[in-house]
Scaffold this motif. Structure first.
Motif, PDB file in Angstrom:
ATOM      1  N   SER A 121      34.867 -52.944  -9.120  1.00 12.93           N
ATOM      2  CA  SER A 121      35.401 -53.095  -7.764  1.00 12.93           C
ATOM      3  C   SER A 121      34.902 -51.926  -6.934  1.00 12.93           C
ATOM      4  O   SER A 121      35.124 -50.774  -7.289  1.00 12.93           O
ATOM      5  N   GLU A 122      34.215 -52.218  -5.861  1.00 12.87           N
ATOM      6  CA  GLU A 122      33.644 -51.171  -5.031  1.00 12.87           C
ATOM      7  C   GLU A 122      33.651 -51.608  -3.578  1.00 12.87           C
ATOM      8  O   GLU A 122      34.087 -52.717  -3.251  1.00 12.87           O
ATOM      9  N   GLU A 123      33.180 -50.730  -2.716  1.00 13.90           N
ATOM     10  CA  GLU A 123      33.142 -51.054  -1.297  1.00 13.90           C
ATOM     11  C   GLU A 123      32.293 -52.311  -1.090  1.00 13.90           C
ATOM     12  O   GLU A 123      31.179 -52.411  -1.578  1.00 13.90           O
ATOM     13  N   GLY A 124      32.849 -53.256  -0.379  1.00 12.68           N
ATOM     14  CA  GLY A 124      32.175 -54.531  -0.174  1.00 12.68           C
ATOM     15  C   GLY A 124      32.685 -55.609  -1.097  1.00 12.68           C
ATOM     16  O   GLY A 124      32.612 -56.805  -0.768  1.00 12.68           O
ATOM     17  N   PRO A 126      36.034 -55.144  -3.189  1.00 11.54           N
ATOM     18  CA  PRO A 126      37.135 -54.377  -3.779  1.00 11.54           C
ATOM     19  C   PRO A 126      37.951 -55.128  -4.824  1.00 11.54           C
ATOM     20  O   PRO A 126      38.669 -54.510  -5.599  1.00 11.54           O
TER      21      PRO A 126
END
Length: 274
Positions: A121-124, A126
């Motif tokens: 889960s990351e920026e863009g 989540p």
């Protein structure tokens, strides 16, 4: 100390630019002349000449009849550097996963970081890891065992669906999850306590990671300090599968059956009752 300092300087020289890595790699593949290297590498003739001079000084490369070729030590340096580069790239990719596993990951099989499927889960994106874990649960085959440091309605609903399909479930939670379940999901907790297809255990200390496995797959779920899923690593039957099973069994052995803490009428029973 002098040799150690010089070796450190050699490392700095090699890692100082991607062109140096490219030149050494090219010469390890086959001998070449400066103009041939310029044609394949994004660098000026002057830069190529400086790189070659640095390599010759370190005896990683020799010149013969106008051709430059890597020595045996130059090839070994290239091989070790490529291995380090791959490992650093892998560490960057798996960072969000590794950073949230804690001490439990000290004996995580190294092969898992090479062959496992990672979702972050990351920026863009989540919710990427959460979505993937939900998909994993929905595809359970056979019986399932799991450890979870959180409780959430979607997971409760998937668990109920699995029980309707006669799936056997072994489930380890901690005291915090138990109290949250009593406060927010009383009926679901009672359903689990009474159902013959699920065995729930309460771990003696707070849990920080999640694992799950069915008859052929396993996964490790990493949570942040707010119990949000940050990353998930999954695999089929292999070394990671055995590790996950062992983690589950170790936690289950240090847990108390829910029946000893939570009566059939929904009340806590006396744990010290003889």
């Amino acid at each position: 100390m002098v040799q150690e300092h010089e070796a450190y300087g050699d490392i700095q020289f090699l890692t100082g630019s991607p062109q140096r890595r490219a030149v050494l790699g090219a010469l390890c593949d086959e001998p070449a002349r400066p103009h041939e290297l310029c044609a394949d590498i994004d660098a000026t003739r002057t830069t190529i000449q400086r790189i070659l001079a640095g390599f010759r000084e370190r005896q990683w490369v020799v010149k013969h009849d106008g051709d430059y070729r890597a020595t045996v030590t130059g090839r070994r340096v290239r091989d070790r550097y490529e291995s380090l580069h791959e490992e650093v790239a892998r560490a960057r990719r798996f960072g969000p996963f590794a950073a949230h596993l804690g001490p439990i990951a000290d004996d995580l099989p190294a092969a898992a970081l090479e062959t496992g499927r990672l979702t972050v889960s990351e920026e863009g994106s989540p919710l990427a890891a959460l979505s993937r874990f939900t998909e994993w649960l929905q595809a359970v085959e056979g019986d399932m065992c799991a450890i979870s440091p959180v409780v959430a309605r979607p997971f409760n609903e998937i668990g109920a669906e699995l029980l309707d399909e006669d799936t056997g479930i072994g489930f380890v939670i901690d005291a915090t999850v138990l109290e949250q379940s009593k406060a927010q999901y009383e009926s679901e907790l009672q359903f689990g306590a009474d159902h013959g297809q699920i065995d729930i255990y309460v771990h003696e200390t707070p849990l920080a990671i999640g694992v799950a496995f069915d008859d052929r797959r396993c996964c490790v779920v990493a949570y942040d300090d707010n119990n949000n899923i940050r990353a998930m690593l999954e695999a089929t039957n292999d070394e990671l599968y055995e590790w996950v099973q062992d983690v589950y069994e170790r936690h289950r052995e240090r847990s108390t059956p829910l029946a000893a803490l939570y009566g059939s009428d929904g009340d806590r029973v006396e744990s010290q009752k003889r």
